[in-house]
Design a protein around this motif. Sequence first.
Motif, short mmCIF file in Angstrom:
data_model
loop_
_atom_site.label_atom_id
_atom_site.label_comp_id
_atom_site.label_asym_id
_atom_site.label_seq_id
_atom_site.Cartn_x
_atom_site.Cartn_y
_atom_site.Cartn_z
N ALA A 20 0.82 -1.22 0.00
CA ALA A 20 0.00 0.00 0.00
C ALA A 20 0.85 1.27 0.00
N VAL A 21 1.77 1.35 -0.96
CA VAL A 21 2.65 2.51 -1.06
C VAL A 21 1.89 3.66 -1.72
N ASP A 22 1.96 4.82 -1.09
CA ASP A 22 1.26 6.00 -1.59
C ASP A 22 2.13 6.90 -2.45
N ALA A 23 3.45 6.81 -2.30
CA ALA A 23 4.37 7.63 -3.09
C ALA A 23 5.71 6.93 -3.16
N LEU A 24 6.36 7.02 -4.32
CA LEU A 24 7.66 6.39 -4.56
C LEU A 24 8.65 7.48 -4.91
N ALA A 40 14.68 18.80 0.45
CA ALA A 40 13.63 19.79 0.70
C ALA A 40 12.63 19.82 -0.45
N GLY A 41 13.13 19.71 -1.68
CA GLY A 41 12.23 19.67 -2.83
C GLY A 41 11.37 18.42 -2.83
N ALA A 42 11.94 17.31 -2.36
CA ALA A 42 11.17 16.07 -2.29
C ALA A 42 10.06 16.18 -1.26
N LEU A 97 6.08 15.82 -1.90
CA LEU A 97 5.33 14.82 -1.17
C LEU A 97 4.10 15.41 -0.48
N ARG A 98 4.23 16.61 0.01
CA ARG A 98 3.10 17.26 0.66
C ARG A 98 1.95 17.49 -0.34
N LYS A 99 2.27 17.61 -1.60
CA LYS A 99 1.24 17.83 -2.62
C LYS A 99 0.55 16.53 -3.03
#
Length: 255
Positions: free
Chosen positions: A72-76, A244-246, A250-252
């Motif tokens: 159940a990965v939400d982001a890679l 920081a860019g990652a 991720l927050r988006k």
Amino acid sequence: MNDTGRPLRHVLILGGTTEARRLAAVLAAEPALRVTTSLAGRVAAPRLPAGEVRIGGFGGPDGLARWLREHAVDALIDATHPFAGTISHNAAVAAATAHVPLLALRRPGWVPGPGDDWHPAPSLEAAAAALPTFPGTRIFLTTGRMGLAHFAHLTDLWFLVRSVDAPEAPCPPRMHTLLDRGPFTLDGERALLREHRIDVLVTKDSGATATAPKLTAAREAGIPVVVVSRPAVPEGVPEVSDPAGAVSWLRKVAL
């Protein structure tokens, strides 16, 4: 579940770099996230990041896509070495198959400055082909142990090979191996070039600050540098240059 009763968002980092460890440390402190870092297992004693860790391959893009679904990965986030082209390709295919957002975290490449004598090469094969055209026969090879086969036919050249783990055959027949791991100091790199009477430096454009002092030492000594260009990030995959860019990305997409 976190303290609010909401399910944790699962982030998988394909790691093995300093940037991946820094990112894992930041994300592991986020109460809404579950962070897993996957390491390829090519280094005998890797530096482990914060959060959960898995070691080993996935079995190609299909295996990675299956792992993304089953866990159940939400982001890679692909934060592998800039030259880990196969892994990055597999990540792009797997993310598209599993419908998981994918980001590439790549530190910036090196940029030549005044006094640098750099010679770009599109591949390790091209770098090996260029070496006989330089004056001198003593080569400092810092491209890692995995690509030594491309230089094995250069029997007239002597190589100083630096890598974290001992290389395996095929290797150049005239070779001295130096097992070491960065960060390296400028004084240390100066001494290494002098001690081994290096004529040419060969390196990949990893962009790492931990290994950049060799470039300064080569410039000071007037030594030419063959720089192997990094592969492009897979088409359509967004890219950032620092943790920081990652986090912002991720927050988006997952928070």
